[in-house]
Design a protein around this motif. Structure first.
Motif, PDB file in Angstrom:
ATOM      1  N   GLY A  17       0.897  -1.304   0.105  1.00 66.00           N
ATOM      2  CA  GLY A  17      -0.052   0.003   0.184  1.00 66.00           C
ATOM      3  C   GLY A  17       0.893   1.111  -0.002  1.00 66.00           C
ATOM      4  N   PRO A  18       0.222   2.441   0.037  1.00 62.58           N
ATOM      5  CA  PRO A  18       0.860   3.446  -0.115  1.00 62.58           C
ATOM      6  C   PRO A  18       1.667   4.256   1.018  1.00 62.58           C
ATOM      7  CG  PRO A  18      -1.530   4.019   0.178  1.00 62.58           C
ATOM      8  CD  PRO A  18      -1.203   2.462   0.147  1.00 62.58           C
ATOM      9  N   VAL A  19       1.478   3.713   2.344  1.00 64.39           N
ATOM     10  CA  VAL A  19       2.265   4.047   3.379  1.00 64.39           C
ATOM     11  C   VAL A  19       3.692   3.630   3.246  1.00 64.39           C
ATOM     12  CG1 VAL A  19       2.626   3.691   5.933  1.00 64.39           C
ATOM     13  CG2 VAL A  19       0.565   3.804   4.967  1.00 64.39           C
ATOM     14  N   ALA A  20       4.627   4.507   3.645  1.00 64.85           N
ATOM     15  CA  ALA A  20       6.082   4.488   3.341  1.00 64.85           C
ATOM     16  C   ALA A  20       6.851   3.209   3.546  1.00 64.85           C
ATOM     17  CB  ALA A  20       6.726   5.487   4.484  1.00 64.85           C
ATOM     18  N   ALA A  21       7.618   3.054   2.355  1.00 67.76           N
ATOM     19  CA  ALA A  21       8.238   1.824   2.121  1.00 67.76           C
ATOM     20  C   ALA A  21       8.828   1.149   3.631  1.00 67.76           C
ATOM     21  CB  ALA A  21       9.428   1.945   1.229  1.00 67.76           C
ATOM     22  N   ALA A  22       9.142   2.186   4.601  1.00 69.19           N
ATOM     23  CA  ALA A  22       9.671   1.545   5.713  1.00 69.19           C
ATOM     24  C   ALA A  22       8.854   0.468   6.247  1.00 69.19           C
ATOM     25  CB  ALA A  22       9.998   2.958   6.691  1.00 69.19           C
ATOM     26  N   ASP A  23       9.813  -0.302   6.978  1.00 67.69           N
ATOM     27  CA  ASP A  23       9.060  -1.379   7.775  1.00 67.69           C
ATOM     28  C   ASP A  23       8.435  -1.192   9.009  1.00 67.69           C
ATOM     29  OD1 ASP A  23       9.814  -3.471   5.526  1.00 67.69           O
ATOM     30  OD2 ASP A  23      11.631  -3.908   6.605  1.00 67.69           O
ATOM     31  N   VAL A  25       6.427   1.760  11.508  1.00 68.76           N
ATOM     32  CA  VAL A  25       5.692   2.744  11.553  1.00 68.76           C
ATOM     33  C   VAL A  25       5.790   3.397  13.136  1.00 68.76           C
ATOM     34  CG1 VAL A  25       3.388   4.099  11.526  1.00 68.76           C
ATOM     35  CG2 VAL A  25       3.967   2.590   9.684  1.00 68.76           C
ATOM     36  N   LYS A  26       6.363   4.552  13.376  1.00 69.62           N
ATOM     37  CA  LYS A  26       6.375   5.015  14.857  1.00 69.62           C
ATOM     38  C   LYS A  26       5.147   5.927  15.163  1.00 69.62           C
ATOM     39  CE  LYS A  26      10.387   6.956  14.357  1.00 69.62           C
ATOM     40  NZ  LYS A  26      11.625   7.800  14.575  1.00 69.62           N
ATOM     41  N   GLY A  66       5.406  18.431  25.932  1.00 73.45           N
ATOM     42  CA  GLY A  66       5.064  17.836  24.675  1.00 73.45           C
ATOM     43  C   GLY A  66       5.535  18.289  23.350  1.00 73.45           C
ATOM     44  N   VAL A  67       6.318  19.424  23.558  1.00 76.23           N
ATOM     45  CA  VAL A  67       7.039  20.054  22.522  1.00 76.23           C
ATOM     46  C   VAL A  67       7.986  19.534  21.656  1.00 76.23           C
ATOM     47  CG1 VAL A  67       8.093  22.100  21.619  1.00 76.23           C
ATOM     48  CG2 VAL A  67       6.149  22.425  23.415  1.00 76.23           C
ATOM     49  N   VAL A  68       8.964  18.630  22.495  1.00 78.95           N
ATOM     50  CA  VAL A  68       9.986  18.024  21.906  1.00 78.95           C
ATOM     51  C   VAL A  68       9.636  16.921  20.956  1.00 78.95           C
ATOM     52  CG1 VAL A  68      11.906  16.258  22.532  1.00 78.95           C
ATOM     53  CG2 VAL A  68      11.487  18.378  23.923  1.00 78.95           C
ATOM     54  N   GLY A  69       8.435  16.245  21.440  1.00 77.97           N
ATOM     55  CA  GLY A  69       7.712  15.233  20.398  1.00 77.97           C
ATOM     56  C   GLY A  69       7.175  15.657  19.430  1.00 77.97           C
ATOM     57  N   ALA A  70       6.538  16.755  19.626  1.00 72.21           N
ATOM     58  CA  ALA A  70       5.627  17.282  18.546  1.00 72.21           C
ATOM     59  C   ALA A  70       6.578  17.886  17.413  1.00 72.21           C
ATOM     60  CB  ALA A  70       4.884  18.351  19.022  1.00 72.21           C
ATOM     61  N   ASN A  71       7.763  18.571  17.774  1.00 67.87           N
ATOM     62  CA  ASN A  71       8.576  19.034  16.848  1.00 67.87           C
ATOM     63  C   ASN A  71       9.367  18.020  16.278  1.00 67.87           C
ATOM     64  OD1 ASN A  71      10.290  21.296  15.830  1.00 67.87           O
ATOM     65  ND2 ASN A  71      12.002  20.845  17.001  1.00 67.87           N
ATOM     66  N   ALA A  72       9.822  17.041  16.861  1.00 68.47           N
ATOM     67  CA  ALA A  72      10.320  15.815  16.159  1.00 68.47           C
ATOM     68  C   ALA A  72       9.433  15.387  14.807  1.00 68.47           C
ATOM     69  CB  ALA A  72      10.823  14.721  17.091  1.00 68.47           C
ATOM     70  N   VAL A  73       8.117  15.133  15.254  1.00 71.73           N
ATOM     71  CA  VAL A  73       7.333  14.555  14.200  1.00 71.73           C
ATOM     72  C   VAL A  73       7.125  15.711  12.944  1.00 71.73           C
ATOM     73  CG1 VAL A  73       4.965  13.796  13.461  1.00 71.73           C
ATOM     74  CG2 VAL A  73       5.988  13.111  15.777  1.00 71.73           C
ATOM     75  N   ALA A  74       6.808  17.005  13.358  1.00 67.88           N
ATOM     76  CA  ALA A  74       6.883  18.180  12.522  1.00 67.88           C
ATOM     77  C   ALA A  74       7.974  18.188  11.521  1.00 67.88           C
ATOM     78  CB  ALA A  74       6.775  19.378  13.289  1.00 67.88           C
ATOM     79  N   LYS A  75       9.305  17.688  12.014  1.00 69.40           N
ATOM     80  CA  LYS A  75      10.490  17.849  11.228  1.00 69.40           C
ATOM     81  C   LYS A  75      10.663  16.622  10.385  1.00 69.40           C
ATOM     82  CE  LYS A  75      11.732  22.068  12.526  1.00 69.40           C
ATOM     83  NZ  LYS A  75      10.463  22.451  13.429  1.00 69.40           N
ATOM     84  N   THR A  82       6.112   8.250  10.315  1.00 72.84           N
ATOM     85  CA  THR A  82       6.322   8.932  11.634  1.00 72.84           C
ATOM     86  C   THR A  82       4.921   9.732  12.064  1.00 72.84           C
ATOM     87  OG1 THR A  82       8.472   9.282  11.330  1.00 72.84           O
ATOM     88  CG2 THR A  82       7.556  10.247  13.278  1.00 72.84           C
ATOM     89  N   LEU A  83       4.227   9.533  13.205  1.00 73.54           N
ATOM     90  CA  LEU A  83       2.916  10.064  13.360  1.00 73.54           C
ATOM     91  C   LEU A  83       3.104  10.445  14.965  1.00 73.54           C
ATOM     92  CD1 LEU A  83       0.729   7.159  12.135  1.00 73.54           C
ATOM     93  CD2 LEU A  83       1.333   9.388  10.975  1.00 73.54           C
ATOM     94  N   LEU A  84       2.311  11.484  15.117  1.00 76.27           N
ATOM     95  CA  LEU A  84       2.204  11.972  16.730  1.00 76.27           C
ATOM     96  C   LEU A  84       0.965  11.664  17.184  1.00 76.27           C
ATOM     97  CD1 LEU A  84       3.429  14.011  18.938  1.00 76.27           C
ATOM     98  CD2 LEU A  84       1.774  15.832  17.624  1.00 76.27           C
ATOM     99  N   VAL A  85       1.058  11.177  18.277  1.00 79.11           N
ATOM    100  CA  VAL A  85      -0.214  11.052  19.319  1.00 79.11           C
ATOM    101  C   VAL A  85      -0.287  12.275  20.168  1.00 79.11           C
ATOM    102  CG1 VAL A  85      -1.359   9.562  20.880  1.00 79.11           C
ATOM    103  CG2 VAL A  85       0.362   8.453  19.204  1.00 79.11           C
ATOM    104  N   ALA A  86      -1.282  13.007  19.916  1.00 78.60           N
ATOM    105  CA  ALA A  86      -1.255  14.376  20.274  1.00 78.60           C
ATOM    106  C   ALA A  86      -2.554  14.442  21.504  1.00 78.60           C
ATOM    107  CB  ALA A  86      -1.682  15.456  19.239  1.00 78.60           C
ATOM    108  N   THR A  87      -2.565  15.369  22.283  1.00 81.30           N
ATOM    109  CA  THR A  87      -3.675  15.705  22.873  1.00 81.30           C
ATOM    110  C   THR A  87      -3.915  17.121  22.994  1.00 81.30           C
ATOM    111  OG1 THR A  87      -2.411  16.276  24.905  1.00 81.30           O
ATOM    112  CG2 THR A  87      -2.734  14.086  24.759  1.00 81.30           C
ATOM    113  N   SER A  88      -4.933  17.576  23.844  1.00 85.69           N
ATOM    114  CA  SER A  88      -5.504  19.015  23.799  1.00 85.69           C
ATOM    115  C   SER A  88      -4.310  19.852  23.893  1.00 85.69           C
ATOM    116  CB  SER A  88      -6.647  19.184  24.864  1.00 85.69           C
ATOM    117  OG  SER A  88      -7.764  18.679  24.048  1.00 85.69           O
ATOM    118  N   GLY A  89      -3.182  19.281  24.951  1.00 86.34           N
ATOM    119  CA  GLY A  89      -1.909  20.214  25.020  1.00 86.34           C
ATOM    120  C   GLY A  89      -1.206  20.741  23.754  1.00 86.34           C
TER     121      GLY A  89
END
Length: 315
Positions: A17-23, A25-26, A66-75, A82-89
């Motif tokens: 399928g179309p999800v990234a070729a990497a084995d 998903v984080k 939560g900023v460190v993890g969000a920034n890592a996914v944004a970049k 690579t996906l972020l599990v986010a909250t209202s924070g």
């Protein structure tokens, strides 16, 4: 032989399928292991792995609220790996941290909402109030009323200031290093009130160790059906929940986004997962379009509100 191998490789990649070729998903959890966000990620990871046909691993990248993890996914590359599990924070930080290293409205895009947890306001049994209205009146009459939180800029802090702003009360904020010590001090009589996820506080209310004053919602909780809502108490503007959702780096291909969205929604709607998330108080998933609308509305509401309160923290 080389043509056969090449054809076989093409078939295998197409089947994946179309999800990234990497084995792998984080699922990046921007908080330490063991907390509710981590628990939600680990509940959905096995089913998501089955749906995607790939290993799905939970990676804890805590720090700076939560900023460190969000920034890592944004970049990260916008390939769906690579996906972020986010909250209202994630939304709140846009109003409390003016120097974020990423643009929360542009650098990540919503894939699916897992669910929302209602927020409950409680007091201690010996404080002499049994309703939200009585708490507000006591504060407005000049009595010293304090509320605890898990720290400056936390959703518990913002919920307390929301009460002050929308009711005219003047509760004093007392920050703690986490919800647990705040709850302990509330029961010990050191503070007078606090708000948190209904799932966290429901056992204390059932055991009559704390008094449930109101849910910051228009709908009562199935966990505590006797506790009224803020709207029923005459304060319809007191609305707040803790949302759990999945976001990806902006620009993820449409086909990849659709595959991820469908997989996540299928998993969170499966019977076993529904029960486990329900036990955590999570209500109702949303697709990417509905989640995007909710996020936009939340940004529009909370950023001006937080600027008005002056709550700021350094990421």
């Amino acid at each position: 032989m080389q043509r056969v191998r090449a054809l076989l490789l093409f078939v295998l990649c197409a089947a994946a399928g179309p999800v990234a070729a990497a084995d792998v998903v984080k699922l990046v959890v921007p908080f330490a292991a063991g907390g509710p966000v981590d628990q939600v990620a680990r509940i959905i990871a096995p089913g998501l792995s089955t749906e995607l046909g790939k290993s799905v691993v939970v990676e804890n990248r805590g720090g700076a609220g939560g900023v460190v993890g969000a920034n890592a996914v944004a970049k990260a590359p916008a390939d769906g790996a690579t996906l972020l599990v986010a909250t209202s924070g994630y939304v709140m930080s846009a109003g409390t941290m003016p120097q974020l290293p990423y643009d929360p409205r542009k650098d990540l895009e919503p894939i699916a909402l897992i669910g929302e947890v209602q927020t409950l306001l409680v007091t201690r049994p010996d404080f002499g109030v049994r309703t939200l209205r009585e708490l507000v009146d006591k504060s407005k009459a000049g009595a010293r009323v304090s509320y605890g939180s898990s720290g400056v800029g936390s959703t518990m802090h913002i919920g307390g200031e929301m009460v002050n702003v929308y009711t005219g009360s003047k509760m004093l904020h007392v920050p703690y290093r986490g919800a647990a010590p705040a709850i302990a001090d509330l029961m010990a009589g050191q503070i007078d009130a606090l708000n948190a996820d209904v799932t966290i506080l429901a056992p204390y209310v059932r055991e009559k160790k704390l008094v449930g004053l109101a849910l910051f919602d228009r709908q009562r909780s199935q966990q505590l059906p006797a506790v009224p809502t803020s709207a029923e108490e005459g304060f319809p503007d007191l609305q707040m929940s803790n949302a759990y959702g999945i976001l990806a780096p902006a620009g993820v291909p449409t086909a990849t986004k659709q595959q991820l969205e469908q997989a996540i929604l299928k998993v969170v709607r499966s019977p076993g997962v529904v029960d486990r998330l329900g036990n955590m108080g999570l209500i109702g998933p949303m697709n990417s379009a509905a989640f995007a609308t909710k996020l936009s509305q939340d940004f529009d509401r909370w950023i001006p509100f937080l600027k008005k309160t002056g709550i700021q923290i350094q990421p």
